[in-house]
Design a protein around this motif. Structure first.
Motif, PDB file in Angstrom:
ATOM      1  N   ILE A   8       9.578  58.974  55.472  1.00 50.21           N
ATOM      2  CA  ILE A   8       9.354  59.324  54.073  1.00 50.21           C
ATOM      3  C   ILE A   8      10.497  60.237  53.638  1.00 50.21           C
ATOM      4  CG2 ILE A   8       7.786  60.382  52.417  1.00 50.21           C
ATOM      5  CD1 ILE A   8       5.511  59.683  54.303  1.00 50.21           C
ATOM      6  N   GLY A   9      11.384  59.677  52.832  1.00 50.31           N
ATOM      7  CA  GLY A   9      12.638  60.329  52.483  1.00 50.31           C
ATOM      8  C   GLY A   9      13.755  59.686  53.284  1.00 50.31           C
ATOM      9  N   ALA A  10      14.799  59.229  52.585  1.00 54.18           N
ATOM     10  CA  ALA A  10      15.845  58.449  53.260  1.00 54.18           C
ATOM     11  C   ALA A  10      17.211  59.096  53.104  1.00 54.18           C
ATOM     12  CB  ALA A  10      15.864  57.023  52.731  1.00 54.18           C
ATOM     13  N   THR A 155       5.939  58.900  47.125  1.00 54.50           N
ATOM     14  CA  THR A 155       4.732  59.133  47.926  1.00 54.50           C
ATOM     15  C   THR A 155       3.939  60.279  47.310  1.00 54.50           C
ATOM     16  OG1 THR A 155       5.899  58.444  49.921  1.00 54.50           O
ATOM     17  CG2 THR A 155       3.891  59.720  50.229  1.00 54.50           C
ATOM     18  N   ILE A 156       2.648  60.072  47.119  1.00 51.62           N
ATOM     19  CA  ILE A 156       1.831  61.124  46.513  1.00 51.62           C
ATOM     20  C   ILE A 156       0.790  61.690  47.477  1.00 51.62           C
ATOM     21  CG2 ILE A 156       2.169  60.256  44.173  1.00 51.62           C
ATOM     22  CD1 ILE A 156      -0.713  59.120  44.346  1.00 51.62           C
ATOM     23  N   ALA A 157       0.521  60.986  48.590  1.00 48.40           N
ATOM     24  CA  ALA A 157      -0.487  61.494  49.531  1.00 48.40           C
ATOM     25  C   ALA A 157      -0.359  60.793  50.878  1.00 48.40           C
ATOM     26  CB  ALA A 157      -1.894  61.286  48.973  1.00 48.40           C
ATOM     27  N   LYS A 179       3.180  56.170  63.017  1.00 50.44           N
ATOM     28  CA  LYS A 179       3.894  57.445  63.068  1.00 50.44           C
ATOM     29  C   LYS A 179       4.539  57.721  61.720  1.00 50.44           C
ATOM     30  CE  LYS A 179       5.098  56.719  67.965  1.00 50.44           C
ATOM     31  NZ  LYS A 179       4.211  57.743  68.567  1.00 50.44           N
ATOM     32  N   VAL A 180       4.663  59.001  61.403  1.00 51.42           N
ATOM     33  CA  VAL A 180       5.304  59.428  60.163  1.00 51.42           C
ATOM     34  C   VAL A 180       6.429  60.400  60.501  1.00 51.42           C
ATOM     35  CG1 VAL A 180       5.020  60.753  58.022  1.00 51.42           C
ATOM     36  CG2 VAL A 180       3.266  59.115  58.711  1.00 51.42           C
ATOM     37  N   ILE A 181       7.580  60.203  59.861  1.00 53.30           N
ATOM     38  CA  ILE A 181       8.652  61.197  59.905  1.00 53.30           C
ATOM     39  C   ILE A 181       8.836  61.690  58.476  1.00 53.30           C
ATOM     40  CG2 ILE A 181      11.096  61.631  60.239  1.00 53.30           C
ATOM     41  CD1 ILE A 181       9.223  59.085  62.335  1.00 53.30           C
ATOM     42  N   LEU A 182       8.472  62.945  58.235  1.00 51.78           N
ATOM     43  CA  LEU A 182       8.590  63.537  56.901  1.00 51.78           C
ATOM     44  C   LEU A 182       9.988  64.123  56.760  1.00 51.78           C
ATOM     45  CD1 LEU A 182       7.028  64.212  54.278  1.00 51.78           C
ATOM     46  CD2 LEU A 182       6.525  66.440  55.292  1.00 51.78           C
ATOM     47  N   SER A 183      10.777  63.517  55.891  1.00 50.26           N
ATOM     48  CA  SER A 183      12.185  63.881  55.759  1.00 50.26           C
ATOM     49  C   SER A 183      12.583  63.906  54.290  1.00 50.26           C
ATOM     50  CB  SER A 183      13.043  62.868  56.536  1.00 50.26           C
ATOM     51  OG  SER A 183      14.397  63.165  56.453  1.00 50.26           O
ATOM     52  N   VAL A 184      11.855  64.699  53.502  1.00 52.19           N
ATOM     53  CA  VAL A 184      11.994  64.653  52.046  1.00 52.19           C
ATOM     54  C   VAL A 184      13.000  65.653  51.495  1.00 52.19           C
ATOM     55  CG1 VAL A 184       9.711  63.686  51.622  1.00 52.19           C
ATOM     56  CG2 VAL A 184       9.983  66.180  51.807  1.00 52.19           C
TER      57      VAL A 184
END
Length: 512
Positions: A8-10, A155-157, A179-184
């Motif tokens: 999430i975030g590129a 992405t809102i949630a 899996k999630v990688i939060l990279s915002v």
């Protein structure tokens, strides 16, 4: 069997996680990956600083040798050598007189491959890193090793049930992932003014430098100033924040609207009252000593507070001697860097959460290509830097009334002044702010993430997870220790590259 991973975030944190991840995954022939690459903009793999939102005529705030470490720098320079003619043409076309001036001045150096001391256009790096990621993805897709889906939505949630995450988007669509990688990237900008402007001929407010995109903001600004010029009206501009984005806004305005032709004046507001510095004094650098930090070398027991106090005293001494950050930043950074290994793990985190950024705000540097614009404005008596803190912004009949409190100890006073354009470069909210976006509030309330004491980063475990299979990348790692290093911010590309390479190993380990 396949594993689904959502990024999430590129931006470049995702890029520099993917590069080693894909290279090492190549050896695991029994696994397949489904990658979801999610971003609200179209700057896939470049991110905001190096993509379309920043535009193609702004520069790195650091020279190349301090921007990116080896061996990445050597590879990037080889790519620059091969592509510079096309890149420089785009740069000149996108910019104004300053862009052509940069090429004219620096082409004798870069044509000889001498890149290290140059403050290059940022989009150069964006073009490079996008190609590096895509060629690795394309190879593995062709080999049917991975499947990649690009999702351009906000992405809102995110929720988690059992071992599966559900990601919800602004259009109410959803995807599920293992899996999630939060990279915002960095946290959202502070909101200073929400009212609808009544007179758009006298007032223009830019709520953040890159939200709509630098070029869109510049179109608004240049149109506004040109209309005022038609009526022989001067334009007063306030830039809130003396940081890289603030410098860029001043530079871009004067690039698009030469100061010889347009009656513009600028004031910046910052709590420290110091603009970034770009003048390195070789002689004074040899003679300056961080004496307060050096005096702690023989101490056996130290605290983060003690080191920070010594660092601030050395910066105070440098300022008394008329030495700017460009001359002393390396000396002072080495001074406290040599002391950090003496701290306990708890004290190291205290330094990362409470002191590193405070010291860094007093050690800002920039290239002279940017600073020369400020110097020229100052020479023309059309620039002033104010040491103070923002209070409020209101519209009046002549424009926008900016109220601030001057920094002068007990002798502070409130001042109000009217400007035609106000640009918010004051930086981001923190994770406890009332103005935090619903997305971040939900991450915290759902228990997926917990702010660490820095308030600008999330707590992580030794595997860089906020919770199991929920990984953090990029600036939201601030205030943490990763392996042997501590991080008080991760806006610096070299730090992002290193932390992302560690993250890639953690993700691969989690696939077993």
């Amino acid at each position: 069997m396949s594993t689904k991973i959502a990024f999430i975030g590129a931006g470049i944190a995702t890029s520099y996680t993917l590069i080693p991840l894909l290279e090492n995954f190549d050896e695991k022939s029994d696994l397949k990956l489904e990658l979801l690459i999610i971003d609200k903009s179209n700057d896939f793999f470049k991110g905001m600083p190096y993509g379309e939102r920043s535009g193609k005529s702004v520069l790195l705030i650091q020279d190349l040798k301090n921007f990116i470490t080896e061996p990445h720098r050597a590879h990037f320079k080889n790519w620059l050598d091969q592509n510079i003619d096309e890149l420089s043409e785009v740069f000149i076309k996108s910019g104004g007189s300053y862009a052509k001036e940069w090429v004219d001045k620096n082409s004798p150096l870069y044509q000889k491959g001498e890149w290290d001391d140059l403050y290059i256009p940022r989009f150069f790096f964006g073009e490079y890193i996008e190609q590096e990621v895509k060629k690795r993805i394309e190879r593995l897709v062709e080999e049917n090793r991975i499947h990649v889906k690009y999702i351009r939505k906000e992405t809102i949630a995110i929720t988690k049930e059992n071992d599966e995450f559900t990601i919800q988007f602004e259009d109410n669509s959803k995807v599920k992932t293992d899996k999630v990688i939060l990279s915002v990237g960095s946290l959202p900008y502070k909101k200073l003014f929400d009212a609808e402007l009544k007179n758009k001929k006298t007032a223009l407010y830019i709520k953040e430098p890159y939200g709509l995109g630098m070029e869109e903001n510049m179109t608004q600004i240049t149109t506004f100033i040109r209309e005022r010029k038609k009526n022989n009206l001067p334009t007063k501009i306030a830039v809130l924040g003396a940081n890289a984005s603030g410098l860029e806004m001043i530079y871009k305005i004067c690039d698009k609207l030469p100061m010889n032709e347009f009656d513009t004046s600028f004031k910046t507001l910052s709590s420290h009252g110091v603009m970034p510095d770009g003048s390195f004094d070789t002689v004074k650098a040899k003679n300056f000593k961080a004496n307060h930090l050096l005096s702690l070398l023989e101490e056996k027991s130290l605290t983060a507070d003690t080191i920070a106090q010594a660092a601030h005293k050395d910066i105070d001494e440098a300022e008394k001697q008329g030495l700017g950050a460009a001359t002393t930043v390396g000396i002072i950074s080495k001074g406290f860097g040599d002391l950090l290994p003496k701290l306990s793990k708890e004290e190291l985190l205290n330094f990362a959460c409470f002191h590193g950024n405070q010291i860094g705000r007093r050690q800002r540097c920039a290239g002279n290509h940017y600073l020369s614009v400020v110097n020229e404005l100052s020479h023309r008596e059309r620039f002033e830097h104010i040491k103070g803190r923002f209070i409020e912004l209101d519209e009046n009949s002549e424009g926008l009334s900016l109220t601030y409190k001057t920094n002068g100890g007990s002798n502070f006073k409130e001042v109000s002044e009217t400007f035609n354009i106000v640009i918010n470069c004051l930086g981001s909210v923190d994770l406890t702010s009332v103005g935090l976006t619903p997305f971040f509030k939900a991450l915290i309330s759902e228990g997926l993430c917990e702010p660490n004491p820095s308030k600008i980063g999330f707590k992580i475990d030794e595997n860089m997870q906020a919770t199991e299979n929920f990984f953090i990348a990029g600036p939201l790692l601030a205030g943490n220790q990763i392996e042997e290093r501590i991080f008080w911010h991760l806006e610096h590309c070299a730090r992002i590259i290193w932390s992302s390479s560690v993250l890639s190993k953690k993700i691969i380990a989690s696939l077993n």
